[in-house]
Write a protein that holds these residues in place. Sequence first.
Motif, PDB file in Angstrom:
ATOM      1  N   VAL A  82     107.180  33.226  35.927  1.00 61.99           N
ATOM      2  CA  VAL A  82     107.003  34.783  35.796  1.00 61.99           C
ATOM      3  C   VAL A  82     106.553  35.311  37.102  1.00 61.99           C
ATOM      4  N   PRO A  83     107.246  36.324  37.700  1.00 67.46           N
ATOM      5  CA  PRO A  83     107.026  36.886  38.882  1.00 67.46           C
ATOM      6  C   PRO A  83     105.520  37.069  39.192  1.00 67.46           C
ATOM      7  N   THR A  84     104.804  37.253  40.143  1.00 70.43           N
ATOM      8  CA  THR A  84     103.628  37.348  40.491  1.00 70.43           C
ATOM      9  C   THR A  84     102.570  36.167  40.087  1.00 70.43           C
ATOM     10  N   LEU A  85     103.115  35.205  39.796  1.00 65.88           N
ATOM     11  CA  LEU A  85     102.304  34.098  39.436  1.00 65.88           C
ATOM     12  C   LEU A  85     102.344  33.158  40.474  1.00 65.88           C
ATOM     13  N   ALA A  86     103.017  33.168  41.327  1.00 63.44           N
ATOM     14  CA  ALA A  86     103.166  32.122  42.421  1.00 63.44           C
ATOM     15  C   ALA A  86     102.129  32.684  43.434  1.00 63.44           C
ATOM     16  N   VAL A  87     101.739  33.762  43.401  1.00 67.61           N
ATOM     17  CA  VAL A  87     100.775  34.221  44.504  1.00 67.61           C
ATOM     18  C   VAL A  87      99.366  33.637  44.047  1.00 67.61           C
ATOM     19  N   PRO A  88      98.748  33.126  45.368  1.00 71.80           N
ATOM     20  CA  PRO A  88      97.441  32.542  45.157  1.00 71.80           C
ATOM     21  C   PRO A  88      96.450  33.572  44.722  1.00 71.80           C
ATOM     22  N   THR A  89      95.506  33.352  44.254  1.00 70.01           N
ATOM     23  CA  THR A  89      94.333  34.126  43.526  1.00 70.01           C
ATOM     24  C   THR A  89      93.015  33.757  44.262  1.00 70.01           C
TER      25      THR A  89
ATOM     26  N   THR B 208     101.481  40.536  45.556  1.00 71.17           N
ATOM     27  CA  THR B 208     101.609  39.857  46.891  1.00 71.17           C
ATOM     28  C   THR B 208     100.920  40.589  48.109  1.00 71.17           C
ATOM     29  N   LYS B 209     100.966  41.935  48.190  1.00 68.27           N
ATOM     30  CA  LYS B 209     100.489  42.776  48.883  1.00 68.27           C
ATOM     31  C   LYS B 209      98.861  42.494  49.204  1.00 68.27           C
ATOM     32  N   HIS B 210      98.089  42.320  47.973  1.00 69.45           N
ATOM     33  CA  HIS B 210      96.597  42.000  48.153  1.00 69.45           C
ATOM     34  C   HIS B 210      96.328  40.596  48.375  1.00 69.45           C
ATOM     35  N   ALA B 211      97.211  39.864  47.761  1.00 75.12           N
ATOM     36  CA  ALA B 211      96.878  38.384  48.111  1.00 75.12           C
ATOM     37  C   ALA B 211      97.287  37.543  49.323  1.00 75.12           C
TER      38      ALA B 211
ATOM     39  N   ASN C 252      98.910  43.289  60.076  1.00 69.11           N
ATOM     40  CA  ASN C 252      99.804  44.229  59.599  1.00 69.11           C
ATOM     41  C   ASN C 252      99.248  44.790  58.264  1.00 69.11           C
ATOM     42  N   PHE C 253      98.713  45.869  58.202  1.00 66.26           N
ATOM     43  CA  PHE C 253      98.172  46.073  57.016  1.00 66.26           C
ATOM     44  C   PHE C 253      98.978  47.250  56.046  1.00 66.26           C
ATOM     45  N   PRO C 254      99.387  46.938  54.960  1.00 66.58           N
ATOM     46  CA  PRO C 254     100.489  47.663  54.355  1.00 66.58           C
ATOM     47  C   PRO C 254      99.953  49.310  54.117  1.00 66.58           C
ATOM     48  N   PRO C 255     100.513  50.344  54.440  1.00 64.81           N
ATOM     49  CA  PRO C 255     100.036  51.616  54.123  1.00 64.81           C
ATOM     50  C   PRO C 255      99.522  51.894  52.918  1.00 64.81           C
ATOM     51  N   ARG C 256      98.561  52.606  52.858  1.00 66.73           N
ATOM     52  CA  ARG C 256      98.238  53.135  51.228  1.00 66.73           C
ATOM     53  C   ARG C 256      98.953  54.395  51.045  1.00 66.73           C
ATOM     54  N   LYS C 257      99.441  54.370  49.872  1.00 70.48           N
ATOM     55  CA  LYS C 257     100.109  55.511  49.523  1.00 70.48           C
ATOM     56  C   LYS C 257      99.082  56.731  48.971  1.00 70.48           C
ATOM     57  N   ASP C 258      99.626  57.807  49.092  1.00 68.58           N
ATOM     58  CA  ASP C 258      98.761  58.918  48.600  1.00 68.58           C
ATOM     59  C   ASP C 258      98.802  59.010  46.969  1.00 68.58           C
ATOM     60  N   LYS C 259      97.980  59.214  46.421  1.00 69.86           N
ATOM     61  CA  LYS C 259      98.003  59.559  44.905  1.00 69.86           C
ATOM     62  C   LYS C 259      98.312  61.046  44.745  1.00 69.86           C
TER      63      LYS C 259
END
Lengths: 140, 1040
Positions: B13-20, B97-100, B66-73
Amino acid sequence: MKISGVAIVGRQNEPLLLRTSEAQPPCEPIEHIIYAALDVVDDHALLSAKKSTPDALKFYLGALYPLEDGKCYGYLVNTKIKFFIITQSQAHSDQDVQSIFQQLHSEYVRMACSPFFKQDAPITSAKYVRFVDSLLASGS
Amino acid sequence: MAAVLKEQDDLLVPTLAVPTTPLVKVIGLHVGENEKHKVFWETLQKRVEQGETVVRYERCTPDTINFPPRKDKPQRQLGITEEDYIPPGIMKLNWPTKHALKIPAVLVVFIQLEWEAEDWEDKEQECAQLFESLRSARNNRSTRFVAILEQSKPQTSVPEETITRRAHTFRTACDLRHRSSLFTLDMPQGQIPTAVEKLDAIFFDLAQQHYSDEIKRVEAHMDIANQATEHMLFVRYLFKVGFFSELKGAHRDAISRYHRALEFLAKVGFTSARAREIKTVAGVLVARMCRCLFQTSAPLEAIAQFSAHVRANRLRLAPGEHPAVHAAWIAQQYATFASLFKDAVDGGLGAIMLQHPGLYFKFAAEFAVRRMTEAKKTQSHTPAPGPVAAETHTYIGQVVYTCEAASNAQQLQLIKWHEQQYPHASVVLQLLNAARTIFETYCVTKQPAVVNGQIVAREKKLTRMLTILDLQRAKFLVLQRNFADATTLARAAARAFRAGRWWSLLRDALLLHKQCAWALGATGAFCTTCIELCAPQIPLSAEDKTLAQSGIDDVVQGTHMDDSLSEDFPVAFGSAASDATTSSQDGGGGDRDQTDGGPQIDMASITPAVECKVLLYEPDPETDNRVRVCIAFRSSLPLPLRITNIAPALHIAVDGDGADDDGSTKPGTSDAPDLSISLSSTTALIPNSTKVVELWLATPPRLPSTAAVVCTHVRAAIVGTHPIALCWSTPDASMTTTTTTTTMPPPAQLTTTPWSALPSIPKTAFVPQRTGVRITHAHTPPAFVGERYRIAVTVANTKSSPTTDATFRVEAGGADGSPTTVDLLQVAVDGKTHTSSSDRLSAPLPDIQANASQTVMVDVLVNAVGHLAITTRLEYTFMGVECVAQHSLSLPIVTPLHTTFQLLDTQGESLDHEMSLPAGQDMCVGVQIETTQPERLVLVDAWLQLPWAAAVAKPLRLSACHEEIGAGERVSDLVRITLPPLVPGADPTTTALGTFHIKWRRATSTCDDGDGSSCVETTSTLPMVDIHPSTLDCRLHSPT
């Protein structure tokens, strides 16, 4: 309880009767399920033989083999005849399953009392097959 | 499109491979240049490898971070409808992936700045600029900054006031106001690991604070969202909170959040456009829950959670959803769970035989198979899709063919095209291989076994489960055209199913094996499989059985070499077969017969469609001595089968020791038969009827009496231009010493006897003792010493055919250790006499006609008391077969007559030792003869021979002659003798010697040739007499 398959296996682990529900057959071929479950039956029999006081009347083996959409239960009688039931859902009370096994066993004994009954031969008794089919159709 | 495929088809399942685990990035570490940095970094890595920390460390530079830009809500305003807040998807693909992997929880900056540096202000300013640039690159993320000032000398050498002052200004300049944001590295290299341990704990605390801040931030959004309507948004928020909780290490919190997310997900409308996305997100949530449950050592909860998830979604197909797509999703769920379970087990979790990861890989494979089946239902040649297929989506579970932009026709075309490109067999095989590997680990049981006299527990694999998996693997290996491996698996599975009499499973294995043999061009294996498929036990339709037999016919007739017949199949049988033939000629042909180069089918190793039984009938001694060999065949093939060259392999077996005198081999010691018979004519086997072939076997010469003939196997060949040899092993050929008690039906009734009642008796005994010639001896034992003993040997032919080329051999000698020797051996045959002075003699014998006899007179002259053994042997030819008849006898050799002597004077008084008689005086000798045997003897002649008397007179004759005496009778006589005068000049004392001779014969003697040759002369020694000049002094001496 939805029963999707019933099997009877002989003393030499040869199939005597394999019946599946036409409406809801098991997810994999019944031969595959029963053949694989025989390993667990052998394991049970071995453990039972090792016991210092084996319970001769405890025929019910419980769930033998998990299936994707159900379970395979086993029942081993003193004559080494094995009865198997394949159910559709995962959770059943052991009492319900045992009750079905006892019915199957009783009918088998009745059939075996016939002078024309052939030991270790595939079951061809129309009456017994009808009984098994009724179990498969009714589900209990 | 590749991205779409990957997103959909990855087994996990996607996202499962990312380390936590928390991510900490480090800037300014110059590992290659600074030894302290190197030690610092290696210590961190070592802690990670040894599992002493859960923090992941990464090195980077200020330029690469490189920090991913935060989107405006979107800001919520009064008056905006709920629909404006419905997001285009539930969860973004790249968010975990971004946060992990991209946004660190802590950013550590290494700075080489001494507390007492002269240019402190300048360097402080540079650091301030660095942190300012990092802070701006952070894009409002809550990543914590930590500065580590590296010192060349210990801090204690610097005034404390200086350190306090400069640390304050540094914090202020770099905006490091947080409590744990400034550290110094002033210790020597040896103390760095201790410092690293402390820093690691601090970094972990800071990371937890970071993720707590993130959770609070997301929860702030949840507070203003509407739980009743914004379900998708809540799913997203709860997933994020759960994911941050995982990163934080709070697994129970994460499970709770994911569970709530699932509840909200269930409220999202299950439309055809959203169906796949909802199911995929549900899979992600359940997978993350299960992962947390495994990490918290709650595997039963994980299994229950996953089972409930699958149960709820197994039949949950959206309207218009393709079944193949749904099956793919379930397969993905199972594969994911199996991987999680496996990771947990690898991490130390216990698993049991009925609950282990292999089962879930197996279930995944089942659904992958179902997917393939469903895909094939709609399979047709689909052209590559248009540009719409190249579109990618940013939300989990969204694929092109589920988006509303694609029309129904486009969706179907995409699915078809996608399923065409998908390597179904490879994926199924991958899953089955994974399942089998784990089954091998867990499907073992311990059984007691005796090793070196001790009972030990030995592990035994539960092979049936593995066999089923192997059968399935073979099926997909065939689809992958890996026929060699598939053959190995199918053959092993077939062997197991055959032994267990699981005919339907055996059929499946055989059909696979047949395909493999066909593709590999193994004609022998192909025909073997075809003939087994035609066996009555195999549940196969009559049409399929007919096709199977046609396959054999193709090989036999050579029509399989026509490649045009198989152009639609993966490999042309003809070319493959010819290739295989070529390779076998090079030594690689495994199923080739060594004798004629053709394939051979060993019927004993399969469930044969053509059965064979051998019956060896015991020879009838009254007619002839040939063995009747009946070979019965029964074919279950759907069509008649023509066979030829029927040849049973017959071996000579000898009970007792291993081999007989002439070195013949026992069955099994050599494959070459001892006896060879065959039937070269063609025989047709009609389906379901018994065909009997009869052969005759002549008894070989010079066999011991215990010899038997055993048929070990029967061979025949299927008639055709490329014949195939069939070989049946007899079931009990090895039981050569067992006496068969089965009743054999008469040969004429074999065809009408039911096949099941027909025994297979592949052994019978030869009967050399029942030869057509019988030898009898006519004689009256015992034989007497010196007698020419005559034995009448009668050679009788009891058969209806004459015997020819007969040679009579006789051998005589002492028996039982007796020193008896033979002085003369004579054989009289048909008026001709053959004489030998040795102990053996042979003489030709004329032909003996049917039911006639021939008498041979054997004369033996024996010279000492004892026992005599006489063996007569007749070697002859009977009906073209060399035969032997033999007879032996043993007889005692005795002395029949006993003679006693007495010396008397003229008055009849017995002379004692003291009496002396003058020379020239008369005396008498009394002789008494008696017999010790019951047989009557005739005394032909008797006389005394006195050398000293002969000097003066003729030998004296005994008056009693031609008397017949029997047992208990005596014959006596008195002979008057005048003592000789003393010879002048001789010794004063003379010893007189004498012998007594008797000539006798048996009263019933039949060997008197008229010349007295039947008479026997027996000689006895008289007592010695001493003659004195004056008186005759007689002394009796017992003869020695």
